[in-house]
Motif scaffolding. Structure first.
Motif, mmCIF file in Angstrom:
data_model
loop_
_atom_site.group_PDB
_atom_site.id
_atom_site.type_symbol
_atom_site.label_atom_id
_atom_site.label_comp_id
_atom_site.label_asym_id
_atom_site.label_seq_id
_atom_site.Cartn_x
_atom_site.Cartn_y
_atom_site.Cartn_z
ATOM 1 N N CYS A 9 1.025 -1.351 0.113
ATOM 2 C CA CYS A 9 -0.098 0.030 0.092
ATOM 3 C C CYS A 9 0.788 1.179 -0.042
ATOM 4 O O CYS A 9 1.982 1.299 0.563
ATOM 5 C CB CYS A 9 -0.767 0.067 1.201
ATOM 6 N N TYR A 12 -2.866 5.455 3.384
ATOM 7 C CA TYR A 12 -3.625 4.933 4.329
ATOM 8 C C TYR A 12 -5.041 4.610 4.021
ATOM 9 O O TYR A 12 -5.662 3.472 4.476
ATOM 10 C CB TYR A 12 -3.774 5.728 5.546
ATOM 11 N N ALA A 13 -5.730 5.233 2.983
ATOM 12 C CA ALA A 13 -6.930 4.667 2.103
ATOM 13 C C ALA A 13 -6.617 3.323 1.733
ATOM 14 O O ALA A 13 -7.474 2.441 1.545
ATOM 15 C CB ALA A 13 -7.068 5.730 1.181
ATOM 16 N N THR A 16 -6.888 0.584 4.181
ATOM 17 C CA THR A 16 -8.234 0.162 4.869
ATOM 18 C C THR A 16 -9.103 -0.799 3.556
ATOM 19 O O THR A 16 -9.528 -1.683 3.707
ATOM 20 C CB THR A 16 -9.015 1.436 4.913
ATOM 21 N N GLU A 17 -8.644 -0.079 2.094
ATOM 22 C CA GLU A 17 -9.252 -1.027 0.955
ATOM 23 C C GLU A 17 -8.537 -2.541 0.855
ATOM 24 O O GLU A 17 -9.415 -3.222 0.948
ATOM 25 C CB GLU A 17 -8.684 -0.425 -0.186
ATOM 26 N N ARG A 19 -7.578 -4.030 3.460
ATOM 27 C CA ARG A 19 -8.358 -4.864 4.709
ATOM 28 C C ARG A 19 -9.743 -5.094 4.417
ATOM 29 O O ARG A 19 -10.084 -6.303 4.951
ATOM 30 C CB ARG A 19 -8.299 -3.832 5.913
ATOM 31 N N ALA A 20 -10.478 -4.465 3.665
ATOM 32 C CA ALA A 20 -11.769 -4.617 3.339
ATOM 33 C C ALA A 20 -11.956 -5.539 2.343
ATOM 34 O O ALA A 20 -12.891 -6.762 2.474
ATOM 35 C CB ALA A 20 -12.538 -3.269 3.027
ATOM 36 N N THR A 71 -3.371 7.433 11.954
ATOM 37 C CA THR A 71 -2.427 7.759 11.007
ATOM 38 C C THR A 71 -1.355 8.708 11.490
ATOM 39 O O THR A 71 -0.181 8.757 10.765
ATOM 40 C CB THR A 71 -3.417 8.506 9.776
ATOM 41 N N GLU A 94 -2.294 -4.799 15.117
ATOM 42 C CA GLU A 94 -2.749 -3.879 14.046
ATOM 43 C C GLU A 94 -2.081 -2.929 13.530
ATOM 44 O O GLU A 94 -2.067 -2.574 12.444
ATOM 45 C CB GLU A 94 -4.094 -3.509 14.518
ATOM 46 N N ASP A 98 -0.505 -2.736 9.647
ATOM 47 C CA ASP A 98 -0.523 -1.470 8.782
ATOM 48 C C ASP A 98 1.130 -1.413 8.488
ATOM 49 O O ASP A 98 1.175 -1.092 7.210
ATOM 50 C CB ASP A 98 -1.023 -0.526 9.814
#
Length: 302
Positions: A9, A12-13, A16-17, A19-20, A71, A94, A98
């Motif tokens: 990645c 930070y977006a 999250t993407e 992770r989803a 963040t 976690e 990241d």
């Protein structure tokens, strides 16, 4: 901020993407990460720490919400880890997930955090159960070891559960050939708040209790506070030791000077510091980290 070529990645977006939509990417990132041995070169270690938030401890100095932003914390950790003199990081799962997705952990020592159940300010704070990483998860991700907080209050029955859990974790880590980093304190409650006794004799007693946990001490390290009479304190153990920074309350120059003095003791192998370096009073993370690196490597006599 520049990224390493192994980053999954870049923002930070993106984290999250991933992770989803592709949580398996986290395991793949751990599997492809470039690892390193715990001790190499000069044998010294400079580790940054970031496992306080999982215990609900978000304050730095007089600011009770300093670590609220994840963040911002990650920015600060990535700045610290970008310094080639920083050997690695200690954090909860976690945060480490990241960082591995962001490519920040290649060729770094990685230490997981195990017991975060003793929430700051809770009635059960000293019953500090294992709610974080396990020896198995630490080994699967090819980390170097795991850390456990071991606060000992002779008036609190929750202490026995913590000691038992820590002894078991030490055994499980040793079976995997992984470092068990034990952070002991003699603690008590004052006006309802848990306070650590930082007098030399109290720290010495905590060391003797903690280093006797588990069936083998082969992989056990100590994580200890810098206190008065550190030479006498360190005479209590032959285990390799990293010095912790704690919540910064004193002037930076005074803090750095105390570290520099303690780092001259042979059993002290380096620093493992969080808030003091990640949230310096002047906001300059890179300079604070560089100062600590110089001390660990012997370049600065503060």
């Amino acid at each position: 901020m520049s990224e390493t070529i192994s980053a999954t990645c870049t923002t930070y977006a993106d984290v999250t993407e991933i992770r989803a939509h592709d949580p398996g990417a986290i395991d793949r990132a751990w599997a492809s990460r470039v690892t390193r041995e715990t001790v190499r070169g000069d044998g010294r270690l400079m580790i940054v720490a970031a496992d306080h938030p999982a215990r609900g401890a978000l304050s730095v100095g007089s600011n009770p919400t300093a670590m609220n932003s994840r963040t911002e914390l990650l920015d600060r950790l990535r700045t610290a880890l970008a310094d080639p003199g920083v050997d690695g990081v200690l954090a909860t799962s976690e945060i480490l997930d990241d960082l591995v997705l962001l490519g920040a952990l290649d060729d770094k020592v990685v230490i997981s955090s195990m017991n975060r159940g003793g929430l700051a300010g809770a009635s059960f704070e000293l019953d500090d159960r294992m709610t974080g990483a396990t020896a198995a998860s630490t080994a699967k991700a090819r980390m170097n070891g795991a850390k456990m907080l071991t606060r000992i209050d002779l008036d609190d029955p929750g202490t026995l559960g913590t000691l038992t859990a820590c002894a078991q974790a030490i055994d499980e880590l040793a079976a995997e050939g992984l470092m068990a980093m034990v952070e002991p304190f003699l603690s008590s409650r004052r006006d309802g708040k848990v306070v650590n006794d930082l007098r030399a004799d109290a720290v010495i007693k905590s060391i003797h209790i903690a280093q006797g946990l588990g069936a083998s001490s082969a992989y056990t390290w100590m994580k200890l506070p810098v206190v008065d009479e550190m030479e006498r304190v360190m005479d209590a153990t032959t285990l390799p030791t990293l010095l912790l920074g704690g919540d910064p309350q004193t002037a930076p120059d005074e803090t750095f000077a105390s570290w520099a003095r303690a780092l001259k003791i042979p059993a002290v192998r380096g620093l493992i510091v969080g808030r003091t370096l990640l949230y310096p009073k002047d906001g300059d993370v890179a300079t604070a980290v560089a100062t600590a690196v110089d001390m660990v490597r012997g370049g600065t006599d503060a």
